[in-house]
Design an enzyme around this catalytic site. Sequence first.
Site, mmCIF file in Angstrom:
data_model
loop_
_atom_site.group_PDB
_atom_site.id
_atom_site.type_symbol
_atom_site.label_atom_id
_atom_site.label_comp_id
_atom_site.label_asym_id
_atom_site.label_seq_id
_atom_site.Cartn_x
_atom_site.Cartn_y
_atom_site.Cartn_z
ATOM 1 N N HIS A 48 -6.983 -5.895 -0.941
ATOM 2 C CA HIS A 48 -5.898 -4.962 -0.602
ATOM 3 C C HIS A 48 -5.298 -5.304 0.763
ATOM 4 C CE1 HIS A 48 -3.852 -1.005 -0.884
ATOM 5 N NE2 HIS A 48 -4.000 -0.986 0.441
ATOM 6 N N SER A 68 0.831 -1.190 0.000
ATOM 7 C CA SER A 68 0.000 0.000 0.000
ATOM 8 C C SER A 68 0.878 1.257 0.000
ATOM 9 C CB SER A 68 -0.953 -0.029 1.193
ATOM 10 O OG SER A 68 -1.950 0.949 1.070
ATOM 11 N N ASP A 72 -9.328 -3.987 -5.863
ATOM 12 C CA ASP A 72 -8.666 -3.086 -4.927
ATOM 13 C C ASP A 72 -9.253 -1.675 -5.038
ATOM 14 O OD1 ASP A 72 -7.007 -1.608 -3.332
ATOM 15 O OD2 ASP A 72 -5.152 -2.500 -4.079
#
Length: 277
Positions: free
Chosen positions: A252, A91, A223
Amino acid sequence: MDSELKEEIPVHEEFILCGGAETQVLKCGPWTDLFHDQSVKRPKLLIFIIPDSNAQEIKDIYGLNGQIEHKLAFLRTHVPKDMKLVLIGHSIGSYFTLQMLKRVPELPVIRAFLLFPTIERMSESPNGRIATPLLCWFRYVLYVTGYLLLKPCPETIKSLLIRRGLQVMNLENEFSPLNILEPFCLANAAYLGGQEMMEVVKRDDETIKEHLCKLTFYYGTIDPWCPKEYYEDIKKDFPEGDIRLCEKNIPHAFITHFNQEMADMIADSLKDDLSKM
């Protein structure tokens, strides 16, 4: 992953002062002190997982720039310069990884994995459109609400809430999520999140191009932080890059239920790099 590799690996945690902030470090394997351990058992490679001392205090350490400098400070003060590195960013950790390569291009990185990378247009993503007004416009409302609700809450109640939340998500808790419900921690998370929405806008194509041969991107099909179109755009701009699209519908937040699948993928991808060492 091969069955013979699934042996018990020692894991322990430490708290160190890095860049002026107390930092939790989880250590997997025999690593204790890379600077002073000169034995034959000293590892040749450090896998540094980012998502996301002797160092000078870092200005705005809980902000976006401060977090990048914090990771570089850790490498400078705790890892020898000649130690080969594998960087794994998840991320916003992927954004940190690219920035680290940009600021210190001489880092001895043999491979960098950018997993579900939030490296561009965060505020335009489906989740970003929801998070941006909350984190940028109503952040102080969140601060006050969190403080009023959580500050007077007894530690036993907080601990119970955390355990109950982990049970609902069917998660094991090897290490206690310290201070996860502390107003100070929640405020810092909201502060960093607001900066992400405002500053992670344009993809850093120059840095990607410079380090493309050592980068592996892994995008999700479901995502809401970096939708499939972001994968299609970067794949079109860098057709020669190692840019992958998940075929298993892994979310995610893969760490909750798909950590083994991601670990297996990374281990398989690293075999060629490790065989050359």
